[in-house]
Design a protein around this motif. Structure first.
Motif, mmCIF file in Angstrom:
data_model
loop_
_atom_site.group_PDB
_atom_site.id
_atom_site.type_symbol
_atom_site.label_atom_id
_atom_site.label_comp_id
_atom_site.label_asym_id
_atom_site.label_seq_id
_atom_site.Cartn_x
_atom_site.Cartn_y
_atom_site.Cartn_z
ATOM 1 N N ALA A 32 4.259 -0.765 6.082
ATOM 2 C CA ALA A 32 5.325 -1.502 5.411
ATOM 3 C C ALA A 32 5.971 -0.631 4.334
ATOM 4 O O ALA A 32 5.370 0.311 3.824
ATOM 5 N N GLU A 33 7.209 -0.978 3.972
ATOM 6 C CA GLU A 33 7.899 -0.231 2.923
ATOM 7 C C GLU A 33 7.294 -0.497 1.550
ATOM 8 O O GLU A 33 7.334 0.361 0.670
ATOM 9 N N ASN A 34 6.767 -1.690 1.355
ATOM 10 C CA ASN A 34 6.155 -2.075 0.087
ATOM 11 C C ASN A 34 4.671 -2.328 0.327
ATOM 12 O O ASN A 34 4.303 -3.135 1.183
ATOM 13 N N LEU A 35 3.826 -1.667 -0.451
ATOM 14 C CA LEU A 35 2.391 -1.675 -0.190
ATOM 15 C C LEU A 35 1.586 -2.018 -1.434
ATOM 16 O O LEU A 35 2.011 -1.731 -2.568
ATOM 17 N N ILE A 36 0.412 -2.590 -1.201
ATOM 18 C CA ILE A 36 -0.593 -2.752 -2.242
ATOM 19 C C ILE A 36 -1.820 -1.961 -1.795
ATOM 20 O O ILE A 36 -2.275 -2.100 -0.657
ATOM 21 N N LEU A 37 -2.324 -1.107 -2.663
ATOM 22 C CA LEU A 37 -3.455 -0.251 -2.338
ATOM 23 C C LEU A 37 -4.672 -0.643 -3.167
ATOM 24 O O LEU A 37 -4.553 -0.973 -4.350
ATOM 25 N N GLY A 38 -5.824 -0.596 -2.515
ATOM 26 C CA GLY A 38 -7.072 -0.847 -3.209
ATOM 27 C C GLY A 38 -8.155 0.082 -2.686
ATOM 28 O O GLY A 38 -8.004 0.692 -1.624
ATOM 29 N N SER B 244 8.036 0.977 -2.512
ATOM 30 C CA SER B 244 7.361 0.606 -3.757
ATOM 31 C C SER B 244 5.886 0.372 -3.484
ATOM 32 O O SER B 244 5.491 0.043 -2.359
ATOM 33 N N VAL B 245 5.071 0.496 -4.541
ATOM 34 C CA VAL B 245 3.629 0.373 -4.348
ATOM 35 C C VAL B 245 2.961 -0.153 -5.611
ATOM 36 O O VAL B 245 3.384 0.155 -6.728
ATOM 37 N N PHE B 246 1.952 -1.000 -5.421
ATOM 38 C CA PHE B 246 1.039 -1.386 -6.492
ATOM 39 C C PHE B 246 -0.356 -0.926 -6.107
ATOM 40 O O PHE B 246 -0.730 -0.943 -4.926
ATOM 41 N N VAL B 247 -1.143 -0.502 -7.089
ATOM 42 C CA VAL B 247 -2.562 -0.231 -6.881
ATOM 43 C C VAL B 247 -3.330 -1.236 -7.727
ATOM 44 O O VAL B 247 -2.992 -1.482 -8.882
ATOM 45 N N ASN B 248 -4.366 -1.812 -7.133
ATOM 46 C CA ASN B 248 -5.103 -2.918 -7.759
ATOM 47 C C ASN B 248 -6.595 -2.667 -7.796
ATOM 48 O O ASN B 248 -7.156 -2.046 -6.877
ATOM 49 N N ASP B 249 -7.265 -3.226 -8.806
ATOM 50 C CA ASP B 249 -8.675 -3.508 -8.672
ATOM 51 C C ASP B 249 -8.815 -4.520 -7.535
ATOM 52 O O ASP B 249 -7.940 -5.390 -7.363
#
Length: 253
Positions: A10-16, A107-112
Motif C-alpha cells: 500500500a502507499e500508506n503503511l504502518i510498521l511494527g 506516508s508511514v507510521f511506526v508503532n509500538d
C-alpha cells in the motif's frame, strides 16, 4: 527484506516490530516466541480500519503466519543483532525497509505493537494532509526533565558531546514518545536514517537497564526537527490514560 510476492504494498503503511526470545529491559522479561496475542489488539485495530501494516519479527511460526497474514497484516522475518536492544534494533529494520521501498511509499507510521491501538486512519486526517513536512509523534504528560528520562539517558549522555546541552535547552518541553512516529516519506526516510545512525554509532554497547530509544528520539527531534514536530491531541491519547475521546488517531496505553 522482501514483501511476499502475493501482496501489493500500500502507499500508506504502518510498521511494527516484534522481537522475542531475548530479554526485554522495558518489561523485565523475555518475551515468548510465537505469541500472537502480544500484537493482536494492534493488528485488529489496523484490520478494522482496512489499513496495511508490516510486522517485522524473528520468531513467529509458519502456522501463525498462515493463520493471521492478510492484505492488512504482512509478516517479514528478520535476523536480530544481539548488540542492540530490541527497541533500538527496530530502527535498523525500518530504515532498511524504507530504503528498499521508498519509491512506492507515500506516508508511514511506526508503532509500538504491544500497547498501541490505531483508532482512526491517520493518513486521511486534515491535520496530517495539511502538514506534509511534519513529523507526528506521541507524547507524555510530563517534561523532558523527569527522573525516568534522566536515568534513561545515562548511556547516551556519556557518548554524545551535545546531548546534555540539548537536554538542558529543552528541559521544560513536553516529553515526546517514540511509540508513535509518522509522516510523509519525504521526511520520515531521512529522519529514520539519522535516528538509526545515532543508535548504530552510540548505542551498540549499552549495558544499562534502559534502551536509549526515548533518549535518542527526543534528542534528534529537539535538535533537528523542533519546528516540524506535531504531537498530542488529536494524534495520540494521553499516555497510560487508557481512554479514547473519539478524536484521537492512536491510543498509547
Amino acid at each position: 527484506m522482501e514483501i511476499p510476492p502475493q501482496f501489493k504494498l500500500a502507499e500508506n503503511l504502518i510498521l511494527g516490530c516484534q522481537i522475542s526470545g531475548v530479554f526485554d529491559v522495558n518489561r523485565n522479561e523475555i518475551l515468548p516466541n510465537d505469541d500472537f496475542s502480544i500484537i493482536e489488539k494492534w493488528a485488529n485495530s489496523i484490520r478494522n480500519l482496512d489499513l496495511q501494516a508490516i510486522i517485522f519479527h524473528n520468531n513467529f511460526s509458519e502456522s501463525t503466519i498462515l493463520e493471521h497474514q492478510s492484505e492488512n497484516l504482512i509478516f517479514i522475518k528478520i535476523d536480530y543483532d544481539v548488540r542492540f536492544k530490541p527497541n533500538v534494533y527496530r530502527y535498523y529494520v525500518y530504515n532498511r525497509f524504507i530504503e528498499k521501498y521508498a519509491s512506492t511509499i507515500n506516508s508511514v507510521f511506526v508503532n509500538d505493537v504491544a500497547d498501541v491501538l490505531v483508532l482512526k486512519n491517520p493518513f486521511v486526517q486534515p491535520l496530517f494532509l495539511k502538514n506534509s513536512s511534519a513529523i507526528f509523534c506521541g507524547d507524555e504528560p510530563t517534561t523532558l526533565n523527569n527522573s525516568w528520562m534522566n536515568e534513561h539517558s545515562t548511556h547516551l549522555r556519556k557518548k554524545i558531546a551535545d546531548y546534555a546541552k540539548i537536554e538542558d535547552q529543552f528541559q521544560s518541553q513536553t516529553l515526546l514518545n517514540c511509540g508513535i512516529i509518522g509522516g510523509n516519506i519525504s521526511i520520515m526516510q531521512p529522519f529514520l536514517k539519522s535516528l538509526w545512525q545515532i543508535h548504530e554509532k552510540f548505542n551498540n554497547d549499552n549495558d544499562t537497564a534502559f534502551t536509549g530509544d526515548m533518549g535518542a528520539f527526543n534528542y534528534i527531534i529537539r535538535k533537528n526537527y523542533c519546528d516540524k514536530v506535531l504531537h498530542g491531541t488529536p494524534i495520540n491519547s494521553e499516555f497510560k490514560a487508557y481512554f479514547d475521546n473519539g478524536t484521537n488517531w492512536f491510543q498509547h496505553k
